[in-house]
Design a protein around this motif. Structure first.
Motif, mmCIF file in Angstrom:
data_model
loop_
_atom_site.group_PDB
_atom_site.id
_atom_site.type_symbol
_atom_site.label_atom_id
_atom_site.label_comp_id
_atom_site.label_asym_id
_atom_site.label_seq_id
_atom_site.Cartn_x
_atom_site.Cartn_y
_atom_site.Cartn_z
ATOM 1 N N ILE A 145 -7.621 2.629 11.376
ATOM 2 C CA ILE A 145 -7.291 3.964 10.887
ATOM 3 C C ILE A 145 -7.772 4.075 9.440
ATOM 4 N N TRP A 146 -8.138 5.311 9.050
ATOM 5 C CA TRP A 146 -8.429 5.584 7.653
ATOM 6 C C TRP A 146 -7.108 5.868 6.938
ATOM 7 N N ILE A 147 -6.920 5.249 5.791
ATOM 8 C CA ILE A 147 -5.734 5.515 4.980
ATOM 9 C C ILE A 147 -6.172 5.779 3.542
ATOM 10 N N LEU A 159 -7.852 -5.374 5.994
ATOM 11 C CA LEU A 159 -8.612 -4.323 5.328
ATOM 12 C C LEU A 159 -10.093 -4.553 5.595
ATOM 13 N N LYS A 160 -10.767 -3.557 6.181
ATOM 14 C CA LYS A 160 -12.170 -3.721 6.548
ATOM 15 C C LYS A 160 -13.109 -3.097 5.520
ATOM 16 N N LYS A 195 0.843 -1.191 0.000
ATOM 17 C CA LYS A 195 0.000 0.000 0.000
ATOM 18 C C LYS A 195 0.884 1.249 0.000
ATOM 19 N N ASN A 196 0.661 2.120 -0.955
ATOM 20 C CA ASN A 196 1.359 3.405 -1.019
ATOM 21 C C ASN A 196 0.430 4.462 -0.445
ATOM 22 N N TYR A 210 -8.429 0.444 7.719
ATOM 23 C CA TYR A 210 -7.458 -0.627 7.972
ATOM 24 C C TYR A 210 -7.353 -0.895 9.470
ATOM 25 N N ASP A 211 -7.501 -2.179 9.842
ATOM 26 C CA ASP A 211 -7.334 -2.619 11.230
ATOM 27 C C ASP A 211 -5.872 -2.996 11.424
#
Length: 264
Positions: free
Chosen positions: A133-135, A153-154, A120-121, A146-147
């Protein structure tokens, strides 16, 4: 009949005007604090200040103490999310890494997205509920929830079509500002609002309002509304701005000004 029509029109105009007046917010200067900071990332209800300095250290300053976190191997701190003081998120964009701190600035977790599969970039991060968190995934141009404890990945949203400028969130909403639109998502990742960006470049929020910056002017959006209104405040340069409850903080040239937000 004509008289009744005109009375109705006047009454409607008066009612509309009254609603507009209720949505006027002014910023009244109350105090000013001198502080030398590279960036200020948060101020809580107890006036605890979270900021970085030129040596890339992260500081938590209370009335009596200052505690510091530094990780020089990761370079410059791109952003820090202090919405939850028990789970502070530091983002090091150059190293594609997030460090999560507790309220004593001790490391809870370190997330190196270079080593996570699939790769993930990341270009923006923000707080979410529990261990999530939100990414923003730069390669695919979408938000992910993302947990970090479960490495799972949720949620992922639909891709956006323009460059991202800012990302802010609380436990209920996530605000994604792009060059073309402001997107508002709920905590399930569902898009609930999409507004045209009229030149806004950054965000801040309080419990009841979202605030936006365009040049050196500020605007506000009520959480259940779709109309963005100008905020009445003194003309001055704005390097950074933050909002805590009914207080607006504007930082420029080592001066942190405190403004009381007043609904007129």
């Amino acid at each position: 009949m004509n008289k009744l029509f005109y009375i109705f029109v006047l009454f409607s105009f008066f009612s509309f005007s009254q609603q507009e007046i209720k949505k006027q917010i002014s910023a009244i200067l109350k105090d000013s604090t001198k502080i030398e900071a590279k960036s200020i990332f948060g101020i809580d209800n107890f006036k605890t200040l979270y900021y970085t300095t030129d040596n890339n250290s992260f500081h938590k300053k209370t009335k009596d103490t200052i505690i510091t976190y530094a990780n020089f191997q990761l370079g410059e701190i791109t952003s820090a999310d202090t919405f939850n003081p028990l789970k502070i998120n530091l983002f090091y964009k150059d190293f594609n890494t997030v460090v999560i701190l507790d309220n004593r600035l001790a490391e809870i977790s370190k997330i190196d997205f270079n080593t996570i599969q699939p790769y993930k970039n990341i270009s923006f991060i923000s707080s979410a509920y529990n261990s999530s968190i939100w990414i923003f995934n730069q390669d695919y141009q979408y938000l992910e929830l993302y947990d970090f404890k479960a490495n799972k990945l949720k949620i992922k949203t639909m891709p956006v079509q323009s460059n991202v400028l800012d990302l802010k969130s609380d436990y209920n909403y996530c605000y994604l500002l792009t060059e073309k639109y402001l997107y508002v998502y709920n905590y399930f990742g569902s898009l609930i609002k999409k507004l045209i960006n009229e030149g806004y470049t950054s965000l801040a929020f309080s419990e009841a309002h979202l605030f936006l910056k365009s040049n050196n002017k500020l605007y506000f959006l009520e959480k259940n509304e779709s109309t963005i209104h100008p905020l009445k405040h003194p003309n001055l340069l704005i390097k950074q701005f933050l909002v805590t409850n009914e207080t607006l903080y504007i930082y420029h040239e080592n001066s942190l000004r405190h403004y009381q937000l007043k609904i007129e």
